[in-house]
Scaffold this motif. Structure first.
Motif, PDB file in Angstrom:
ATOM      1  N   SER A 173      -1.804  -0.139  -7.178  1.00 34.37           N
ATOM      2  CA  SER A 173      -2.933   0.744  -7.490  1.00 34.37           C
ATOM      3  C   SER A 173      -2.550   2.199  -7.251  1.00 34.37           C
ATOM      4  O   SER A 173      -2.913   3.091  -8.022  1.00 34.37           O
ATOM      5  N   LEU A 207      -0.404   3.428 -10.080  1.00 37.63           N
ATOM      6  CA  LEU A 207      -1.227   3.763 -11.247  1.00 37.63           C
ATOM      7  C   LEU A 207      -1.859   5.145 -11.071  1.00 37.63           C
ATOM      8  O   LEU A 207      -1.884   5.951 -12.007  1.00 37.63           O
ATOM      9  N   GLY A 239      -1.017   8.449 -13.363  1.00 37.07           N
ATOM     10  CA  GLY A 239      -2.135   9.123 -14.035  1.00 37.07           C
ATOM     11  C   GLY A 239      -2.195  10.601 -13.707  1.00 37.07           C
ATOM     12  O   GLY A 239      -2.351  11.443 -14.602  1.00 37.07           O
ATOM     13  N   LEU A 283      -6.246   6.920 -16.455  1.00 34.76           N
ATOM     14  CA  LEU A 283      -5.358   6.100 -15.613  1.00 34.76           C
ATOM     15  C   LEU A 283      -5.631   6.357 -14.124  1.00 34.76           C
ATOM     16  O   LEU A 283      -5.680   5.423 -13.318  1.00 34.76           O
ATOM     17  N   THR A 284      -5.786   7.632 -13.777  1.00 33.36           N
ATOM     18  CA  THR A 284      -6.050   7.989 -12.370  1.00 33.36           C
ATOM     19  C   THR A 284      -7.350   7.363 -11.889  1.00 33.36           C
ATOM     20  O   THR A 284      -7.401   6.767 -10.801  1.00 33.36           O
ATOM     21  N   GLY A 310      -6.938   3.671 -11.396  1.00 32.93           N
ATOM     22  CA  GLY A 310      -6.189   3.389 -10.177  1.00 32.93           C
ATOM     23  C   GLY A 310      -7.023   3.593  -8.925  1.00 32.93           C
ATOM     24  O   GLY A 310      -6.951   2.799  -7.978  1.00 32.93           O
ATOM     25  N   TRP A 315      -9.466   0.705  -8.602  1.00 34.57           N
ATOM     26  CA  TRP A 315      -8.729  -0.482  -8.159  1.00 34.57           C
ATOM     27  C   TRP A 315      -8.406  -0.380  -6.666  1.00 34.57           C
ATOM     28  O   TRP A 315      -8.612  -1.330  -5.904  1.00 34.57           O
TER      29      TRP A 315
END
Length: 292
Positions: free
Chosen positions: A117, A120, A124, A268-269, A272, A275
């Motif tokens: 995570s 990711l 991002g 994406l950030t 992440g 998550w």
């Protein structure tokens, strides 16, 4: 965390306003003002009974205060000697360095899912913020030193609270005056004194500097609170969320061009961070004994 995000985004935007509109280009002196404000604010809170003062010998928080000063100085120098792109690269490296130091020296490990995570989140942030990357030896060494000192500072904020048996406000109450005094001694080496002497301080500039100082109080208090109650790693994740928030506000407030790269990096950030949060919440739940 909400206080930290709001105040951090606020201080970035108001600092930029002070630098660009009022031409108050004295970053180290501004940091001194911020920490003096934090010291005064904490003293007022103590007198109002919000927390009890607990003094410790300056020698016991010397490393923490030194790390803070090093973090400020090296960050400014990194931005001076490196391109914005490489500066952002170096900031992203703080998270894995924190993980490495905690694993090697403090015996703190994280699960593989958390590592994925974080990866990711880092990818991002890198996609969303990194533009040009120009490298030179001096700039590289300064940036790497800045990453190391920043990582140590974040870790020590947490460990010192436990070691000295202080809460976040008590530790910051001890550290803020020392950091302000140290940076006051150092600022003539990093800010242009001739330009400062010639600077004409106006009422609007004083007002906006005061606003940045007020934001800084909430930033400093919330940093210590987050790290003390969670971990330096969680604070890093919050920091990455603040970064993409500033990027988004740049699109809205300053009409920066919106590119697919930025949007995909932001998504994406955020994915992440969500998550990471879900994993931390799951890991924080008590494990119930299995029924026979």
């Amino acid at each position: 965390m909400v206080t930290n995000v709001v105040s951090s985004v606020g201080i970035v935007l108001t600092n930029k306003w002070v630098f660009k509109v009022h031409k108050f280009n004295f970053g180290t002196l501004l940091t001194v003002i911020h920490f003096v404000t934090t010291s005064v604010g904490l003293e007022l809170l103590a007198r109002m009974g919000y927390f009890h003062r607990k003094y410790v010998a300056p020698s016991r928080i010397f490393l923490l205060s030194s790390a803070f000063c090093g973090f400020v100085v090296l960050t400014n120098l990194s931005l001076q000697y490196n391109s914005v792109g490489f500066y952002q690269c170096a900031k992203v490296l703080t998270t894995p360095v924190v993980v490495g130091i905690q694993t090697l020296f403090y015996g703190i490990t994280i699960s593989n899912r958390l590592k994925l995570s974080l990866l990711l989140v880092l990818i991002g942030v890198a996609i969303a913020t990194i533009t040009d990357v120009e490298l030179n030896l001096l700039g590289f060494l300064i940036a790497m030193a800045g990453v190391l000192v920043t990582s140590l500072y974040q870790i020590w904020v947490g460990t010192k609270q436990k070691e000295l048996e202080l809460d976040a406000l008590q530790l910051l109450h001890n550290q803020a005056p020392i950091s302000a005094l140290s940076l006051l001694i150092l600022f003539p080496f990093f800010d242009d004194l001739e330009a400062l002497k010639a600077y004409e301080l106006t009422a609007p500039a004083i007002r906006d500097i005061a606003i940045t100082a007020a934001f800084s109080f909430f930033v400093n208090v919330s940093i210590y609170g987050i790290i003390g109650r969670t971990s330096p790693l969680t604070y890093n994740v919050v920091g990455h969320f603040k970064t993409v928030t500033v990027v988004i506000l740049g699109f809205i407030l300053f009409s920066y061009p919106v590119m697919f790269k930025n949007v995909s990096g932001i998504l994406l950030t955020i994915a992440g961070i969500i998550w990471y949060t879900l994993i931390k919440l799951e890991e924080s739940q008590p494990t119930l004994p299995r029924k026979p």
